[in-house]
Structures are given as C-alpha cells and as structure tokens.
Design a protein around this motif. Structure first.
Motif, PDB file in Angstrom:
ATOM      1  N   ASP A   5     -22.411   5.143  29.877  1.00  0.00           N
ATOM      2  CA  ASP A   5     -22.674   4.064  28.916  1.00  0.00           C
ATOM      3  C   ASP A   5     -24.178   3.913  28.674  1.00  0.00           C
ATOM      4  O   ASP A   5     -24.626   3.700  27.539  1.00  0.00           O
ATOM      5  CB  ASP A   5     -22.099   2.741  29.415  1.00  0.00           C
ATOM      6  N   GLN A   6     -24.945   4.033  29.750  1.00  0.00           N
ATOM      7  CA  GLN A   6     -26.402   3.956  29.612  1.00  0.00           C
ATOM      8  C   GLN A   6     -26.926   5.086  28.739  1.00  0.00           C
ATOM      9  O   GLN A   6     -27.806   4.883  27.888  1.00  0.00           O
ATOM     10  CB  GLN A   6     -27.062   4.015  30.987  1.00  0.00           C
ATOM     11  N   GLN A  10     -28.925   5.093  25.062  1.00  0.00           N
ATOM     12  CA  GLN A  10     -30.183   5.796  24.827  1.00  0.00           C
ATOM     13  C   GLN A  10     -30.092   6.715  23.615  1.00  0.00           C
ATOM     14  O   GLN A  10     -31.006   6.768  22.787  1.00  0.00           O
ATOM     15  CB  GLN A  10     -30.568   6.630  26.057  1.00  0.00           C
ATOM     16  N   LEU A  11     -28.971   7.427  23.506  1.00  0.00           N
ATOM     17  CA  LEU A  11     -28.836   8.427  22.441  1.00  0.00           C
ATOM     18  C   LEU A  11     -28.708   7.798  21.057  1.00  0.00           C
ATOM     19  O   LEU A  11     -29.281   8.294  20.082  1.00  0.00           O
ATOM     20  CB  LEU A  11     -27.630   9.338  22.714  1.00  0.00           C
ATOM     21  N   ILE A  12     -27.956   6.695  20.968  1.00  0.00           N
ATOM     22  CA  ILE A  12     -27.754   6.070  19.650  1.00  0.00           C
ATOM     23  C   ILE A  12     -28.830   5.021  19.348  1.00  0.00           C
ATOM     24  O   ILE A  12     -28.884   4.473  18.244  1.00  0.00           O
ATOM     25  CB  ILE A  12     -26.361   5.404  19.556  1.00  0.00           C
ATOM     26  N   GLY A  13     -29.694   4.773  20.340  1.00  0.00           N
ATOM     27  CA  GLY A  13     -30.732   3.757  20.182  1.00  0.00           C
ATOM     28  C   GLY A  13     -31.838   4.176  19.224  1.00  0.00           C
ATOM     29  O   GLY A  13     -31.808   5.263  18.615  1.00  0.00           O
ATOM     30  N   PRO A  14     -32.870   3.331  19.094  1.00  0.00           N
ATOM     31  CA  PRO A  14     -33.923   3.546  18.090  1.00  0.00           C
ATOM     32  C   PRO A  14     -34.777   4.789  18.308  1.00  0.00           C
ATOM     33  O   PRO A  14     -35.383   5.285  17.368  1.00  0.00           O
ATOM     34  CB  PRO A  14     -34.770   2.268  18.211  1.00  0.00           C
ATOM     35  N   LYS A  15     -34.837   5.294  19.541  1.00  0.00           N
ATOM     36  CA  LYS A  15     -35.677   6.461  19.795  1.00  0.00           C
ATOM     37  C   LYS A  15     -35.063   7.736  19.240  1.00  0.00           C
ATOM     38  O   LYS A  15     -35.731   8.521  18.549  1.00  0.00           O
ATOM     39  CB  LYS A  15     -35.944   6.619  21.291  1.00  0.00           C
ATOM     40  N   ILE A  18     -29.018   9.038  17.312  1.00  0.00           N
ATOM     41  CA  ILE A  18     -27.997  10.088  17.208  1.00  0.00           C
ATOM     42  C   ILE A  18     -26.652   9.461  16.869  1.00  0.00           C
ATOM     43  O   ILE A  18     -26.292   8.399  17.379  1.00  0.00           O
ATOM     44  CB  ILE A  18     -27.919  10.884  18.529  1.00  0.00           C
ATOM     45  N   ASP A  19     -25.899  10.133  16.013  1.00  0.00           N
ATOM     46  CA  ASP A  19     -24.563   9.672  15.624  1.00  0.00           C
ATOM     47  C   ASP A  19     -23.664   9.556  16.857  1.00  0.00           C
ATOM     48  O   ASP A  19     -23.760  10.359  17.792  1.00  0.00           O
ATOM     49  CB  ASP A  19     -23.955  10.666  14.624  1.00  0.00           C
ATOM     50  N   ASN A  20     -22.775   8.555  16.865  1.00  0.00           N
ATOM     51  CA  ASN A  20     -21.904   8.312  18.019  1.00  0.00           C
ATOM     52  C   ASN A  20     -21.080   9.519  18.406  1.00  0.00           C
ATOM     53  O   ASN A  20     -20.918   9.827  19.600  1.00  0.00           O
ATOM     54  CB  ASN A  20     -20.972   7.128  17.728  1.00  0.00           C
ATOM     55  N   LYS A  21     -20.543  10.224  17.410  1.00  0.00           N
ATOM     56  CA  LYS A  21     -19.697  11.379  17.712  1.00  0.00           C
ATOM     57  C   LYS A  21     -20.504  12.500  18.365  1.00  0.00           C
ATOM     58  O   LYS A  21     -20.025  13.168  19.292  1.00  0.00           O
ATOM     59  CB  LYS A  21     -19.020  11.874  16.432  1.00  0.00           C
ATOM     60  N   ILE A  22     -21.726  12.696  17.867  1.00  0.00           N
ATOM     61  CA  ILE A  22     -22.581  13.725  18.469  1.00  0.00           C
ATOM     62  C   ILE A  22     -22.973  13.305  19.883  1.00  0.00           C
ATOM     63  O   ILE A  22     -22.997  14.124  20.809  1.00  0.00           O
ATOM     64  CB  ILE A  22     -23.834  13.967  17.606  1.00  0.00           C
ATOM     65  N   ALA A  23     -23.249  12.014  20.072  1.00  0.00           N
ATOM     66  CA  ALA A  23     -23.598  11.506  21.403  1.00  0.00           C
ATOM     67  C   ALA A  23     -22.442  11.734  22.382  1.00  0.00           C
ATOM     68  O   ALA A  23     -22.654  12.163  23.526  1.00  0.00           O
ATOM     69  CB  ALA A  23     -23.959  10.029  21.325  1.00  0.00           C
ATOM     70  N   ASP A  24     -21.224  11.460  21.935  1.00  0.00           N
ATOM     71  CA  ASP A  24     -20.041  11.689  22.787  1.00  0.00           C
ATOM     72  C   ASP A  24     -19.920  13.166  23.150  1.00  0.00           C
ATOM     73  O   ASP A  24     -19.578  13.519  24.286  1.00  0.00           O
ATOM     74  CB  ASP A  24     -18.769  11.220  22.071  1.00  0.00           C
ATOM     75  N   PHE A  25     -20.183  14.023  22.162  1.00  0.00           N
ATOM     76  CA  PHE A  25     -20.093  15.463  22.405  1.00  0.00           C
ATOM     77  C   PHE A  25     -21.127  15.904  23.435  1.00  0.00           C
ATOM     78  O   PHE A  25     -20.823  16.708  24.331  1.00  0.00           O
ATOM     79  CB  PHE A  25     -20.305  16.237  21.100  1.00  0.00           C
ATOM     80  N   LEU A  26     -22.361  15.386  23.332  1.00  0.00           N
ATOM     81  CA  LEU A  26     -23.415  15.766  24.258  1.00  0.00           C
ATOM     82  C   LEU A  26     -23.083  15.323  25.686  1.00  0.00           C
ATOM     83  O   LEU A  26     -23.344  16.056  26.652  1.00  0.00           O
ATOM     84  CB  LEU A  26     -24.752  15.164  23.819  1.00  0.00           C
ATOM     85  N   ILE A  27     -22.489  14.153  25.831  1.00  0.00           N
ATOM     86  CA  ILE A  27     -22.075  13.690  27.156  1.00  0.00           C
ATOM     87  C   ILE A  27     -20.957  14.584  27.698  1.00  0.00           C
ATOM     88  O   ILE A  27     -20.927  14.927  28.885  1.00  0.00           O
ATOM     89  CB  ILE A  27     -21.623  12.220  27.100  1.00  0.00           C
TER      90      ILE A  27
END
Length: 360
Positions: A5-6, A10-15, A18-27
């Motif tokens: 969750d953390q 970080q991935l979808i945050g302002p820095k 990243i798109d949610n689906k891509i973030a899920d894929f990276l995890i």
C-alpha cells in the motif's frame, strides 16, 4: 499500512504520477522476484530485473534520473518484503602475503570504533539490507587483510585492486575498508577521485556520512553539525572521535590549506584527504607531507585509494621507450606513495583492463 500500500501511494503520488494499473503491474513484478533463490537475489540482479520490467513503458524510462529513482523505490520494496542478499567477492592474491587482520582483531589493541558505528548506521538507517551488510563486513575484512599490516616494523609498499560492476556499491566498499584500516592503525588516508569537481564533492559527502561523522565545511567550522555515523545513537554523545579532514565539500586540497601549522604528529585520530586526480593538487599534498617530521614518513602508514582507477591515473606512456614514459598524474601518485615507508595503493574500478597492464 502494508508495504504494498505504501508503494502504491508512492507510485501514483505527485513524484511519479504512475497510472494505477501500471503501479499494480510493477508491484506484481516485484513480488515475482521471490522466484529467484535468496542466495541469487543480489542487488544487481534485482535492479536488472526491475529495469527489464520497465522496458514496455517508454514514458517511465525516457528520463534517466526518473528511471533510476523509480527503480530505487521498487528495489527498496523488494528489499523489505523479499530480502536482498549479496554474493561474496573472490580473491586473487600472491602466495607470499601473510594475512594479518583477523589475528589483529583478536588482540587487545583492536578497537573497531569506526567500523562499528558505520555498521550500526547502515543497519539503523536501512541503507542496505542486513544480509548485504553481513557480506559487506566479510568482503571488507578480506580486502583489509590484503593491505599492508600497519602494525609491523618492516616497511612495505603494497598494491591491490578491487573490481566491481557499475553501480555495485564500490563507494560503500572502500568506505568500509577505510573504517577498518583506520581501526587497524592507518593514520593517513588519501582518496583520489575523478577530475570532476562535482563527483569529488559527492564522494566527500559520502565519506562525511560513512567515516568523518560531521559535515565538512570550509575552514573546519562545523564542529557540531553531525551527519551519518556522527549522529546519535550511531556515535554515543561525548564519545565522538572524528577523523581530521583536509578537504571539504566547499573546496579541494590547496596551497592555503597546506600552510597550516598543525603537525601530523600532534594529531591522534586518522587524517583524510578526498581529492581530484589533479597534478597540482597531488603536488600540494606531497609538499605538505614532505615538510612534516621524518616520524610521519617513517612510522605513519598511508592508505591511498584510487577511485575509478581506470581514469586519469593510468600510465598511458608505459609503452614508450623513452625516459619520460610516465604520465604526470601517475608519477605524482607514485611519488606520494614512496614518501611513506609503509604504504598501500588500492585501486577500485569496474574496468580493470588498463590497470592490469599499466604499473602504478
């Protein structure tokens, strides 16, 4: 909040945005690395796997800084959730050398002050995983064992090289060796970097964190601004032992500094120079040391670490059949080493081919 969750935040945050689906894929890709056996799940292997996962997302890799920071975040997650280890290094040495450091560690003279606080700092700040710290401890012990023994009466001139892949932790390796060499009795430490001032400053900052323990500033004015290993609890209050630094984040070693009235023989802690591979700067150090008492040259051991040893210090004239077949930088390094009766030259590089063929 769980680690995953953390990471999502970080991935979808302002820095990174990243798109949610891509973030899920990276995890998902990070968690897939559990298929790699732990003894093979090294830092470089994990980084390579993560970089490969990003290839299908060109927008995430077109800027190198963005890509590096993203991979660092993903790698940190893998380290916390799955664990990362490091392979122990291999050693090639001459038969005649007598290893000494392990025996020295068993004596009453041994006080692991500098290494202990670095190890505590690395573990306390989660700089690298505990298993990697263990390997770092082992490898730096082996390297220190191959340095000249600073506690013997016999003079020596040792030469050695450490080879590591790009981004494999060479800076942390020689920082660890510096702490152990200081604990063992090396009094003068010279770290020569590339000829780029920005890189020298970055290296100085790393040494400040790993060895000095406070922020080095012009004029040595910052006696209370601790950093890295100097911050409590890594160093117990009232029990600081700071190395003396002759360079800082503001300036390299220069003629003005070399005119100070403090003799090295009066300094009880190790002294360290972090300098560029520059002929004029090396000349300044040589003049400073030559003006010191003979006791410094005869009894104080020197450790000279050559970072990026394939750059600038290689004697590119070695093949010439002339009297002037030594490049100036290489010549100055030799001169500095030869001032001391006890000196070790330790090269660090990812491309050792030139050093293998050219003498220092």
């Amino acid at each position: 909040m769980s680690y995953s969750d953390q990471l999502i935040q970080q991935l979808i945050g302002p820095k990174f945005k990243i798109d949610n689906k891509i973030a899920d894929f990276l995890i998902f890709q990070c968690n897939n690395l559990r298929e790699i056996p732990l003894d093979q799940r090294t830092s470089s292997r994990v980084r390579n796997e993560l970089e490969s996962s990003l290839v299908m997302f060109p927008d995430l890799t077109k800027e190198e800084t963005f890509k590096t920071e993203l991979v660092d975040v993903l790698k940190d997650y893998v380290s916390k959730v799955l664990g990362i280890t490091a392979q122990k290094g291999n050693v090639l040495k001459e038969i005649e050398h007598k290893e000494w450091f392990q025996d020295f560690k068993e004596t009453e003279k041994y006080d692991p002050y500098y290494w202990s606080r670095l190890k505590t700092f690395l573990l306390g700040e989660n700089v690298i995983p505990p298993l990697v710290v263990n390997t770092l401890d082992y490898d730096s012990d082996k390297i220190t064992d191959l340095l000249g023994n600073p506690n013997i009466e016999k003079n020596f001139q040792r030469r050695g090289m450490v080879m590591g892949s790009v981004q494999s932790g060479k800076t942390l390796s020689y920082s660890s060796v510096i702490t152990k060499a200081a604990d063992a009795g090396y009094k003068v430490i010279v770290l020569v970097t590339t000829n780029a001032n920005k890189l020298r400053v970055q290296t100085q900052e790393r040494i400040d964190d790993a060895f000095v323990g406070r922020k080095t500033v012009k004029g040595q004015a910052s006696f209370t601004e601790y950093t890295g290993v100097g911050i409590p609890p890594y160093t117990e209050r009232g029990k600081h032992r700071f190395p003396i630094y002759f360079t800082n984040t503001s300036e390299d070693y220069n003629a003005a500094v070399s005119k100070i009235d403090t003799p090295i023989t009066s300094i009880l802690t190790p002294i360290i120079f972090v300098v560029k591979k520059n002929v004029k700067i090396l000349n300044n150090i040589i003049k400073f040391i030559e003006n010191e008492e003979e006791e410094v040259k005869k009894k104080f051991p020197l450790l000279l670490i050559d970072d990026e040893a394939d750059n600038a210090s290689v004697n590119t004239k070695a093949h010439l059949d002339t009297e002037n077949n030594i490049t100036l930088t290489n010549k100055r390094i030799r001169e500095l080493l030869n001032i001391f009766n006890k000196a070790t030259y330790l090269a660090y590089t990812a491309t050792p081919y030139a050093k293998h063929k050219k003498t220092v």
